[in-house]
Motif scaffolding. Sequence first.
Motif, PDB file in Angstrom:
ATOM      1  N   GLY A 178      -0.444   0.143   0.384  1.00 13.46           N
ATOM      2  CA  GLY A 178      -0.172   0.748   1.680  1.00 13.46           C
ATOM      3  C   GLY A 178       0.989   1.718   1.617  1.00 13.46           C
ATOM      4  N   ASN A 179       1.160   2.475   2.698  1.00 13.68           N
ATOM      5  CA  ASN A 179       2.227   3.460   2.812  1.00 13.68           C
ATOM      6  C   ASN A 179       2.820   3.407   4.220  1.00 13.68           C
ATOM      7  N   GLU A 180       4.125   3.361   4.285  1.00 13.11           N
ATOM      8  CA  GLU A 180       4.821   3.369   5.575  1.00 13.11           C
ATOM      9  C   GLU A 180       4.132   2.445   6.584  1.00 13.11           C
ATOM     10  N   GLU A 209       0.006  -9.203   4.688  1.00 12.90           N
ATOM     11  CA  GLU A 209      -0.966  -8.205   4.257  1.00 12.90           C
ATOM     12  C   GLU A 209      -0.768  -7.867   2.776  1.00 12.90           C
ATOM     13  N   TYR A 210       0.482  -7.681   2.379  1.00 12.39           N
ATOM     14  CA  TYR A 210       0.739  -7.386   0.969  1.00 12.39           C
ATOM     15  C   TYR A 210       0.192  -8.491   0.080  1.00 12.39           C
ATOM     16  N   LYS A 211       0.492  -9.726   0.403  1.00 13.64           N
ATOM     17  CA  LYS A 211       0.040 -10.848  -0.431  1.00 13.64           C
ATOM     18  C   LYS A 211      -1.482 -10.880  -0.527  1.00 13.64           C
ATOM     19  N   ARG A 212      -2.155 -10.623   0.590  1.00 17.25           N
ATOM     20  CA  ARG A 212      -3.615 -10.672   0.611  1.00 17.25           C
ATOM     21  C   ARG A 212      -4.193  -9.551  -0.246  1.00 17.25           C
ATOM     22  N   ASN A 219      -5.380   1.997   0.679  1.00 17.75           N
ATOM     23  CA  ASN A 219      -5.511   2.017   2.133  1.00 17.75           C
ATOM     24  C   ASN A 219      -5.397   0.606   2.689  1.00 17.75           C
ATOM     25  N   VAL A 220      -4.240   0.294   3.263  1.00 11.89           N
ATOM     26  CA  VAL A 220      -4.037  -0.992   3.929  1.00 11.89           C
ATOM     27  C   VAL A 220      -4.186  -0.842   5.439  1.00 11.89           C
ATOM     28  N   GLY A 221      -3.826   0.344   5.963  1.00 11.34           N
ATOM     29  CA  GLY A 221      -3.822   0.542   7.405  1.00 11.34           C
ATOM     30  C   GLY A 221      -5.184   0.480   8.050  1.00 11.34           C
ATOM     31  N   SER A 222      -6.181   1.203   7.476  1.00 10.95           N
ATOM     32  CA  SER A 222      -7.522   1.204   8.075  1.00 10.95           C
ATOM     33  C   SER A 222      -8.579   0.735   7.079  1.00 10.95           C
ATOM     34  N   GLY A 223      -8.165   0.301   5.918  1.00 11.40           N
ATOM     35  CA  GLY A 223      -9.103  -0.138   4.889  1.00 11.40           C
ATOM     36  C   GLY A 223      -9.281  -1.647   4.885  1.00 11.40           C
ATOM     37  N   GLU A 270     -12.286  -3.089  -0.220  1.00 13.21           N
ATOM     38  CA  GLU A 270     -12.289  -1.671  -0.580  1.00 13.21           C
ATOM     39  C   GLU A 270     -11.269  -1.384  -1.679  1.00 13.21           C
ATOM     40  N   MET A 271     -10.064  -1.926  -1.548  1.00 12.65           N
ATOM     41  CA  MET A 271      -9.044  -1.671  -2.559  1.00 12.65           C
ATOM     42  C   MET A 271      -9.380  -2.395  -3.857  1.00 12.65           C
ATOM     43  N   ASN A 272      -9.869  -3.608  -3.751  1.00 11.14           N
ATOM     44  CA  ASN A 272     -10.285  -4.374  -4.925  1.00 11.14           C
ATOM     45  C   ASN A 272     -11.358  -3.615  -5.702  1.00 11.14           C
ATOM     46  N   ASN A 273     -12.328  -3.053  -4.994  1.00  9.67           N
ATOM     47  CA  ASN A 273     -13.407  -2.311  -5.650  1.00  9.67           C
ATOM     48  C   ASN A 273     -12.901  -1.021  -6.305  1.00  9.67           C
ATOM     49  N   TRP A 274     -11.918  -0.387  -5.671  1.00 10.23           N
ATOM     50  CA  TRP A 274     -11.349   0.835  -6.249  1.00 10.23           C
ATOM     51  C   TRP A 274     -10.669   0.532  -7.586  1.00 10.23           C
ATOM     52  N   VAL A 275      -9.905  -0.568  -7.605  1.00 11.03           N
ATOM     53  CA  VAL A 275      -9.247  -0.974  -8.860  1.00 11.03           C
ATOM     54  C   VAL A 275     -10.289  -1.260  -9.933  1.00 11.03           C
ATOM     55  N   GLU A 276     -11.347  -1.962  -9.570  1.00 11.41           N
ATOM     56  CA  GLU A 276     -12.396  -2.269 -10.545  1.00 11.41           C
ATOM     57  C   GLU A 276     -13.082  -0.995 -11.033  1.00 11.41           C
ATOM     58  N   TYR A 277     -13.377  -0.088 -10.130  1.00 14.74           N
ATOM     59  CA  TYR A 277     -14.037   1.178 -10.484  1.00 14.74           C
ATOM     60  C   TYR A 277     -13.215   1.953 -11.511  1.00 14.74           C
TER      61      TYR A 277
END
Length: 513
Positions: free
Chosen positions: A193-195, A211-214, A148-152, A156-163
């Motif tokens: 992200g998507n679209e 955003e992608y780089k971050r 989720n890049v749009g509203s996340g 959040e994404m970092n934690n999902w990868v770790e989980y």
Amino acid sequence: MRSFFSALLLLLLSVSFSFSQSTAKLYINASDPRVTISRHIYGHFSEHLGRCIYDGFWVGENSSIPNKGRIRLDIVEALKKIKIPNLRWPGGCFADEYHWRDGIGPRKQRPTMINTNWGNVTEDNSFGTHEFLELCDMLGCEPYITGNVGSGTVSEMNNWVEYLNFDGQSPLTTLRKENGRNKPWNVSFWGVGNESWGCGGNMTPEYYVNEYKRYATFAKNYPNARLKKIACGASDGDYNWTDVLMKNVGTRMWGLSLHYYTVPKSWSDKGSATSFDEKEYFTTMKKCLFMDELVTRHGTIMDKYDPDKRVAMVVDEWGIWTNVEPDSNPAFLYQQNSLRDALVAGTTLNIFNNHADRVRMANLAQTVNVLQSLVLTQGNKMLLTPTYHVFDLYKVHQDAKLLPLQLNVPDYQYGDQKMPAVNASASVDSTGAIHISLVNLDAAHTIPVTTTISGSNWHTVEGQVLTAAKFTDINTFDQPGNIRPVPFSHARKEGDQLVANLPPLSVVVLTLK
């Protein structure tokens, strides 16, 4: 006398021209195959949309439909048969409003949300991360998760990868173990992200680059789980988006996506899935063939910045998009699946195979009950669509070596419009067997194909064909076997050549040994 011979010569030339225009010649070079057709080209897509997850993969808690932990078993077995290599989830547009923590832990304690993209239905989050990865385990396929890049947030994404991927001690791994999973899943395919140019945030390519780089910086690699990060790529012919991403991100991504849907008429009135004439069929197939131009032109831009082709082109949304079936929820995108859809699938997969040096992943939209589905369900009934059968026939190409080919074919003409009547791709597998997939788009004519193969000493040919009397023919729940592969007996060896007669509206796969 002179006029007689002149007339005779004109007649002979006319006959010769007519013959050349009604036959196809195929040249295959089997001498030195180098490029692998990645099995991941044959991937699929399952979004929280309509009845793809709920009432598709995921049945009710006390359902009488055979299931394992609410995952429907007949669908699992069908997808295992076609060797599904990867499954994309949770979206699509849904991905950029999905917060993964809502979908873990005891189901009765999970918060609900509103699926604002697809009908404002209530999402109960009963199918979440653990359920999706259990489904992938059952299918024997790799998960492809879109973050989720749009509203996340980056965190959040970092934690999902770790989980999902960390095998050490941390609050997140402790939480994972409390939720029933001791060892990490080691998920490698991650979409950032998507679209993002549309439902994922309406960003410019320059903004999305940052955003992608971050996000990608904080999506960490862990032992046994090196991430294959897939950046949001272009829609259709937005070549500027590809240029900006390749120039500013380059090889810091594993893949760059591309989305293209074959829409028979227009976005405001896409056309029926089952009721259309030859004019609309012809237009649809011509739009389908446009995929080759898109892949070629986006690939040329990628080559400019990445001549070694390190970055994969990932066509992670493709397929035919029509109007929904009458009396169905317009936001659920439920459409029937005709022989036309099978011809779209066979043609598109041939295009991807022939571009396998750059296209290394793709995902048909979508797997169950949505858009160009493989499977349709109605209560405890399930049917396999014509598109499913194409993937079954083409599975022989997965991880085989691409055989370069040249194709000289007659045109399929409608009015003053024309397009190539036949398309094809070929590969050689690890046993040395050669597989040739051929699609005849012509609605009325059988087309003989004469094939010359250099670098191969083959002796036998066998094949299967998928066809029907009309391009509008479908499988139904009462007659699920209307369209299915049957043995193909119209291929033979003549000297050193392979001769096959392709029926109108057919997908044929031949195996040479």
